[in-house]
Scaffold this motif. Structure first.
Motif, PDB file in Angstrom:
ATOM      1  N   ALA A   1       1.018  -1.055  -0.097  1.00 47.75           N
ATOM      2  CA  ALA A   1      -0.110   0.113   0.037  1.00 47.75           C
ATOM      3  C   ALA A   1       0.804   1.359  -0.006  1.00 47.75           C
ATOM      4  CB  ALA A   1      -0.917   0.133   1.260  1.00 47.75           C
ATOM      5  N   GLN A   2       2.220   1.111   0.330  1.00 46.77           N
ATOM      6  CA  GLN A   2       2.898   2.424   0.533  1.00 46.77           C
ATOM      7  C   GLN A   2       3.930   2.586  -0.363  1.00 46.77           C
ATOM      8  OE1 GLN A   2       2.392   4.324   3.136  1.00 46.77           O
ATOM      9  NE2 GLN A   2       0.754   2.728   3.624  1.00 46.77           N
ATOM     10  N   HIS A   3       3.923   1.811  -1.686  1.00 49.17           N
ATOM     11  CA  HIS A   3       4.742   1.819  -2.673  1.00 49.17           C
ATOM     12  C   HIS A   3       4.205   3.010  -3.643  1.00 49.17           C
ATOM     13  CE1 HIS A   3       8.164   0.904  -5.485  1.00 49.17           C
ATOM     14  NE2 HIS A   3       7.182   0.701  -6.426  1.00 49.17           N
ATOM     15  N   PRO A   4       5.114   3.894  -4.001  1.00 50.47           N
ATOM     16  CA  PRO A   4       4.575   5.056  -4.925  1.00 50.47           C
ATOM     17  C   PRO A   4       4.178   4.474  -6.142  1.00 50.47           C
ATOM     18  CG  PRO A   4       6.915   5.152  -4.581  1.00 50.47           C
ATOM     19  CD  PRO A   4       6.446   4.341  -3.793  1.00 50.47           C
ATOM     20  N   PHE A   5       3.107   5.150  -6.837  1.00 50.81           N
ATOM     21  CA  PHE A   5       2.834   5.061  -8.146  1.00 50.81           C
ATOM     22  C   PHE A   5       3.728   5.775  -9.099  1.00 50.81           C
ATOM     23  CE2 PHE A   5      -0.981   2.515  -8.164  1.00 50.81           C
ATOM     24  CZ  PHE A   5      -1.539   2.339  -7.000  1.00 50.81           C
ATOM     25  N   ARG A   6       3.917   5.554 -10.560  1.00 50.13           N
ATOM     26  CA  ARG A   6       4.434   6.414 -11.382  1.00 50.13           C
ATOM     27  C   ARG A   6       3.657   7.680 -11.688  1.00 50.13           C
ATOM     28  NH1 ARG A   6       7.932   3.082 -15.912  1.00 50.13           N
ATOM     29  NH2 ARG A   6       9.395   2.390 -14.627  1.00 50.13           N
ATOM     30  N   VAL A   7       4.320   8.712 -12.031  1.00 50.47           N
ATOM     31  CA  VAL A   7       3.559   9.878 -12.455  1.00 50.47           C
ATOM     32  C   VAL A   7       2.695   9.760 -13.843  1.00 50.47           C
ATOM     33  CG1 VAL A   7       3.648  12.480 -13.059  1.00 50.47           C
ATOM     34  CG2 VAL A   7       5.255  11.343 -11.382  1.00 50.47           C
ATOM     35  N   ASN A   8       3.401   9.175 -14.601  1.00 52.39           N
ATOM     36  CA  ASN A   8       2.608   8.680 -15.799  1.00 52.39           C
ATOM     37  C   ASN A   8       1.878   7.211 -15.800  1.00 52.39           C
ATOM     38  OD1 ASN A   8       4.591   6.661 -15.835  1.00 52.39           O
ATOM     39  ND2 ASN A   8       5.500   6.992 -17.727  1.00 52.39           N
ATOM     40  N   ASN A   9       1.624   6.690 -14.729  1.00 48.15           N
ATOM     41  CA  ASN A   9       0.601   5.636 -14.369  1.00 48.15           C
ATOM     42  C   ASN A   9       0.122   5.749 -13.189  1.00 48.15           C
ATOM     43  OD1 ASN A   9      -0.345   3.161 -15.140  1.00 48.15           O
ATOM     44  ND2 ASN A   9       1.172   2.055 -14.008  1.00 48.15           N
ATOM     45  N   PRO A  10      -0.795   6.806 -12.895  1.00 49.97           N
ATOM     46  CA  PRO A  10      -1.416   6.985 -11.346  1.00 49.97           C
ATOM     47  C   PRO A  10      -2.448   5.986 -11.018  1.00 49.97           C
ATOM     48  CG  PRO A  10      -2.308   8.330 -13.088  1.00 49.97           C
ATOM     49  CD  PRO A  10      -1.234   7.548 -14.115  1.00 49.97           C
ATOM     50  N   PRO A  11      -2.804   5.950 -10.068  1.00 45.86           N
ATOM     51  CA  PRO A  11      -3.889   5.038  -9.462  1.00 45.86           C
ATOM     52  C   PRO A  11      -5.251   5.572  -9.956  1.00 45.86           C
ATOM     53  CG  PRO A  11      -3.114   6.239  -7.761  1.00 45.86           C
ATOM     54  CD  PRO A  11      -2.247   6.810  -8.813  1.00 45.86           C
ATOM     55  N   LEU A  12      -6.057   4.530  -9.564  1.00 51.25           N
ATOM     56  CA  LEU A  12      -7.464   5.146  -9.811  1.00 51.25           C
ATOM     57  C   LEU A  12      -7.902   5.696  -8.425  1.00 51.25           C
ATOM     58  CD1 LEU A  12     -10.117   4.777 -11.836  1.00 51.25           C
ATOM     59  CD2 LEU A  12     -10.789   2.489 -10.199  1.00 51.25           C
ATOM     60  N   THR A  13      -8.385   6.793  -8.410  1.00 55.33           N
ATOM     61  CA  THR A  13      -8.465   7.756  -7.017  1.00 55.33           C
ATOM     62  C   THR A  13      -9.810   8.086  -7.187  1.00 55.33           C
ATOM     63  OG1 THR A  13      -6.155   8.508  -7.582  1.00 55.33           O
ATOM     64  CG2 THR A  13      -7.595   9.510  -6.095  1.00 55.33           C
ATOM     65  N   PRO A  14     -10.585   7.665  -6.076  1.00 52.62           N
ATOM     66  CA  PRO A  14     -11.981   7.946  -5.974  1.00 52.62           C
ATOM     67  C   PRO A  14     -12.201   9.546  -5.086  1.00 52.62           C
ATOM     68  CG  PRO A  14     -11.326   6.627  -4.214  1.00 52.62           C
ATOM     69  CD  PRO A  14     -10.106   6.618  -4.764  1.00 52.62           C
ATOM     70  N   PRO A  15     -13.130   9.959  -5.209  1.00 56.33           N
ATOM     71  CA  PRO A  15     -13.373  11.419  -4.682  1.00 56.33           C
ATOM     72  C   PRO A  15     -13.643  11.280  -3.023  1.00 56.33           C
ATOM     73  CG  PRO A  15     -15.417  10.719  -5.564  1.00 56.33           C
ATOM     74  CD  PRO A  15     -14.239   9.615  -6.168  1.00 56.33           C
ATOM     75  N   TRP A  16     -13.212  12.151  -2.290  1.00 54.97           N
ATOM     76  CA  TRP A  16     -13.748  12.079  -0.907  1.00 54.97           C
ATOM     77  C   TRP A  16     -13.626  13.270  -0.546  1.00 54.97           C
ATOM     78  CZ3 TRP A  16      -8.590  10.804  -2.669  1.00 54.97           C
ATOM     79  CH2 TRP A  16      -7.647  11.621  -2.060  1.00 54.97           C
ATOM     80  N   VAL A  17     -14.702  13.483   0.420  1.00 53.58           N
ATOM     81  CA  VAL A  17     -14.855  14.946   1.043  1.00 53.58           C
ATOM     82  C   VAL A  17     -13.884  15.239   2.124  1.00 53.58           C
ATOM     83  CG1 VAL A  17     -16.712  16.296   1.913  1.00 53.58           C
ATOM     84  CG2 VAL A  17     -17.493  14.544   0.412  1.00 53.58           C
ATOM     85  N   LEU A  18     -13.348  16.207   2.230  1.00 56.22           N
ATOM     86  CA  LEU A  18     -12.442  16.919   3.238  1.00 56.22           C
ATOM     87  C   LEU A  18     -13.045  17.448   4.383  1.00 56.22           C
ATOM     88  CD1 LEU A  18      -9.392  18.309   1.221  1.00 56.22           C
ATOM     89  CD2 LEU A  18      -9.373  16.204   2.238  1.00 56.22           C
TER      90      LEU A  18
END
Length: 600
Positions: free
Chosen positions: A303-320
C-alpha cells in the motif's frame, strides 16, 4: 438521504559464460544495487558493484550479472527494486502451478516481502497481508485467472528471451501494472470475462486468422465484465481503506450503459465484443482499466509503494470537510463515487463541499451564493425525485450574468450521467458557441427571458439543463450546441424536480482552495457594494422626482402618450378604455349603465 443502494520456474536459460540468477539470489543482491543506483543522480545504470563483500559473488561472474540486470531494466518498465521483487516471485509461480493450488495466488507469490516496509514484518505489514488473503478468498477469486490470462497474452519482441519463463513472467506483471498501455489491460479484462462467460476456447483464440475462423468473434457477458471491474475497485479499496460493509455484483448504471451497445447471444444474454468494449471504455469510462492496474500495484508492491507519475492509480473522490457528508454516498466504493472515479481523473481526489441542499437549505439563493463565493474548479451534482443522478464539471468559475459565457479554448468542462446509466458528454470539438454556463437570479437583478442556472444552450433562450429558482419543473434535455448528445434522465423524461443538489470544489490543494475562496469573497463584496450604491442612487432620484411632481406625471404619462397617437382615442367614459380612431368600438364593447351596475 440513505446511502446509495446500487450499489473486481523461473526457467533458467544457460549460455556459454553467462549465469542467470534466481529471484532469491537477485533479492540477496538488492541492497548494494539499490544503494548504488540511488547514488547515480543521472539515472544511468552504472557501478553495479558488490558492497557487501566479494564472498557473496565468488561463484558468479559479476559482469554477466550486471549485464543481465541492466538488460532487464532496459527491456521492462520496472524500477530496480520492483524488478527484484517480481523476480523473487517468478520462481514461486512454477511451484504454485505444479501444485495445482489456485486460491490466494498473489498472497502466495508476494507474501514473503512487501516493498517499502522494514525487513522485520510490522503490524501494518501483517495487517496488509491478511487483507490481501481476505480479498482473494472472498470477492476476487479470479487472481489466478488474471495472471494466467496475462501470461497467455504476453508478446515479447526484441528481448532475445522469447522462450524464457522469467521474461514472460516479468512482461505479464508489467502489463498488469498498466505499463504497456491501457489497451493491453482492457484486453486482459475482456479475456477474463470471456473465460467466465463460458465461451468455447476455440472461439477466443486470437491466433486464428479471419480466413480460417469459422465461428463468431469472442464475446463477453456485460454483467461479467462490469462485475469484474467493480470487484477490482472493491479489492483495492479494501486493501487501502478497510473492508467494504456493502458489496454487490455490479453497479446497475454501468451495466445499463454498456448494455445499450450490446447484442444478444443464442441464449438471450447481453454480450459485447472486444471492439465494443474498447469503444465504450474510451467514450464513457476511460479510467476503468485502472481498476486492474491499481489493484495489481497495491497487491504486488504494498500500500505504501509510490505510483508512477505517468501511470497514476484510480483515485475516488473523498470529502475533506470533517463536519460535512454527502447526501449521495457514504463510502468511497459505492456506486456514485466509483462512477465518478472511472469517468475522469478530474473527478478523483479531495473534494471540499461548498453547498448541500440537505444541510444548507433547499434554496436557490443559498446555492448561488456558494457558486459565486468560490473562483475555481467545481462539480455540481443533482439527484432528482425520480432517483436519476447527473452532474457537471467545469474549471470556469460561475458568475452572475444575464448572458451565456464560456470559451472553447479556455473552458474545460463536461456533463456526465450517474443514474440510470453511466454517461460522459464532452464538448464537441467543432463547437465555438459560448453556450456553456448561465447563472442569473431575478432577485438580484432584472428578470430576463432565462432565469436560474443553465448548462449547454441550444440558443440564448433554450438550455439543455435548466435549474429553476424554485428547484421545481427543472429541465434536462438530450441535445445542445456545446456538449455531446445523450439523455440524462430515464424513460425519455425531460422535466424533473430536485431531490438533492450539492456543489464541490475539486482539483485544488488547501492553499489553492483558500485563494479561490478569497477571490470569490472579494468579488462578492464588490457586487454587494455596487448593489448598495445603486440602491442609494435610486432612493435619491425617487425623492427628487417625488418632490418635483415628476414621479406622478411619469406614472400616468402613458395615457397622454396614447391619447396623442393618431390611431388610438380614449373613450369619454374611462371605463371603456381605448379604441382605434378610424373605427369606433362596437356597441357590444361599450358598457351601458345596466352593465356597469351588474359588474359592480
Amino acid at each position: 438521504m440513505p446511502p446509495d443502494d446500487d450499489n473486481e520456474d523461473e526457467e533458467e536459460e544457460e549460455e556459454e559464460e553467462k549465469v542467470v540468477l534466481t529471484g532469491e539470489e537477485y533479492r540477496e543482491m538488492s541492497s548494494p544495487i539499490v544503494t548504488e543506483m540511488e547514488e547515480d543522480h543521472n539515472g544511468k545504470k552504472q557501478g553495479l558493484t558488490d558492497r557487501k563483500g566479494s564472498e557473496i559473488l565468488e561463484d558468479f561472474d559479476t559482469s554477466s550479472i550486471n549485464d543481465e540486470v541492466e538488460r532487464m531494466l532496459d527491456f521492462f518498465p520496472l524500477h530496480l527494486e520492483e524488478l527484484l521483487h517480481v523476480l523473487e516471485a517468478s520462481g514461486k509461480y512454477s511451484e504454485r502451478v505444479d501444485s495445482e493450488e489456485s486460491s490466494g495466488l498473489f498472497s502466495f507469490l508476494f507474501e514473503s516481502s512487501v516493498l517499502s516496509v522494514a525487513s522485520e514484518p510490522s503490524a501494518d505489514t501483517v495487517d496488509f497481508c491478511e487483507k490481501r488473503r481476505y480479498v482473494e478468498k472472498e470477492f476476487l477469486t479470479e487472481t489466478p485467472l488474471i495472471l494466467a490470462v496475462a501470461l497467455e497474452s504476453v508478446f515479447l519482441f526484441g528481448s532475445g528471451h522469447d522462450d524464457s519463463s522469467t521474461y514472460r513472467f516479468l512482461e505479464a506483471i508489467a502489463t498488469l501494472l498498466g505499463r504497456r498501455g491501457s489497451r493491453s489491460v482492457l484486453t486482459i479484462l475482456f479475456r477474463i470475462a470471456v473465460s467466465a462467460s463460458g465461451t468455447p476456447p476455440e472461439e477466443n483464440d486470437e491466433n486464428v486468422t479471419p480466413s480460417t475462423h469459422t465461428g463468431s468473434p469472442p464475446t463477453a457477458k456485460v454483467e461479467e465484465l462490469i462485475g469484474l471491474t467493480y470487484r477490482l475497485v472493491l479489492a483495492w479499496s479494501y486493501l487501502l481503506h478497510g473492508r467494504p460493509t456493502l458489496t454487490r455484483q455490479h453497479p446497475r448504471a454501468w451495466v445499463k450503459s454498456l448494455a445499450e451497445r450490446s447484442t444478444e447471444n443464442c441464449s438471450g444474454e447481453t454480450v459485447v465484443s472486444l471492439s465494443v468494449w474498447m469503444d465504450w471504455v474510451q467514450s464513457v469510462a476511460p479510467q476503468i482499466d485502472r481498476s486492474l492496474t491499481t489493484f495489481c500495484h497495491v497487491a504486488i508492491f504494498g500500500a505504501q509503494h509510490p505510483f508512477r507519475v505517468n501511470n497514476p492509480p484510480l483515485t475516488p473522490p473523498w470529502v475533506l470537510n470533517q463536519d460535512t457528508k454527502s447526501a449521495l454516498w457514504t463510502f468511497p466504493y459505492q456506486s456514485v463515487p466509483s462512477s465518478l472515479t472511472v469517468l475522469s481523473p478530474a473527478l478523483g481526489g479531495p473534494w471540499i463541499q461548498l453547498y448541500s441542499s440537505d444541510s444548507d437549505g433547499f434554496s436557490f439563493r443559498a446555492m448561488q451564493e456558494a457558486l459565486l463565493s468560490y473562483c475555481g474548479t467545481t462539480v455540481l451534482l443533482i439527484q432528482t425525485t425520480a432517483g436519476d443522478s447527473f452532474g457537471y464539471y467545469s474549471n470556469c468559475p460561475w458568475k452572475e450574468s444575464r448572458r451565456w459565457y464560456g470559451d472553447h479554448e479556455a473552458t474545460e468542462s463536461f456533463l456526465f450521467g450517474l443514474k440510470p446509466a453511466l454517461q460522459y458528454f464532452a464538448p464537441a470539438s467543432t463547437s465555438r458557441k459560448p453556450y456553456y454556463m448561465f447563472l442569473h437570479n431575478p432577485a438580484y437583478a432584472h428578470s430576463t427571458d432565462l432565469n436560474g442556472l443553465a448548462i449547454g444552450g441550444i440558443n440564448d433562450k433554450t438550455p439543455r439543463v435548466h435549474i429553476t429558482t424554485t428547484f421545481e419543473r427543472c429541465k434536462a434535455g438530450s441535445i445542445d450546441a456545446v456538449y455531446a448528445s445523450g439523455p440524462l434522465l430515464s424513460d425519455g423524461e425531460i422535466f424533473f424536480d430536485i431531490d438533492v443538489v450539492e456543489l464541490y470544489a475539486v482539483n485544488c490543494t488547501a492553499d489553492e482552495f483558500e485563494a479561490g475562496l478569497s477571490k470569490g469573497l472579494a468579488n462578492a463584496a464588490i457586487r454587494e457594494g455596487t448593489r448598495l450604491k445603486a440602491a442609494v442612487v435610486d432612493r435619491k432620484q425617487f425623492l427628487e422626482d417625488f418632490q418635483t411632481g415628476q414621479f406622478m406625471n411619469q406614472a400616468f404619462v402613458h395615457r397622454d402618450q396614447i391619447r396623442g397617437r393618431h390611431s388610438f382615442v380614449a373613450h369619454e367614459d374611462a371605463s371603456n378604455g381605448y379604441f382605434i380612431d378610424s373605427k369606433s368600438p362596437s356597441k357590444r364593447h361599450i358598457l351601458d349603465d345596466d352593465d356597469k351596475e351588474r359588474r359592480n
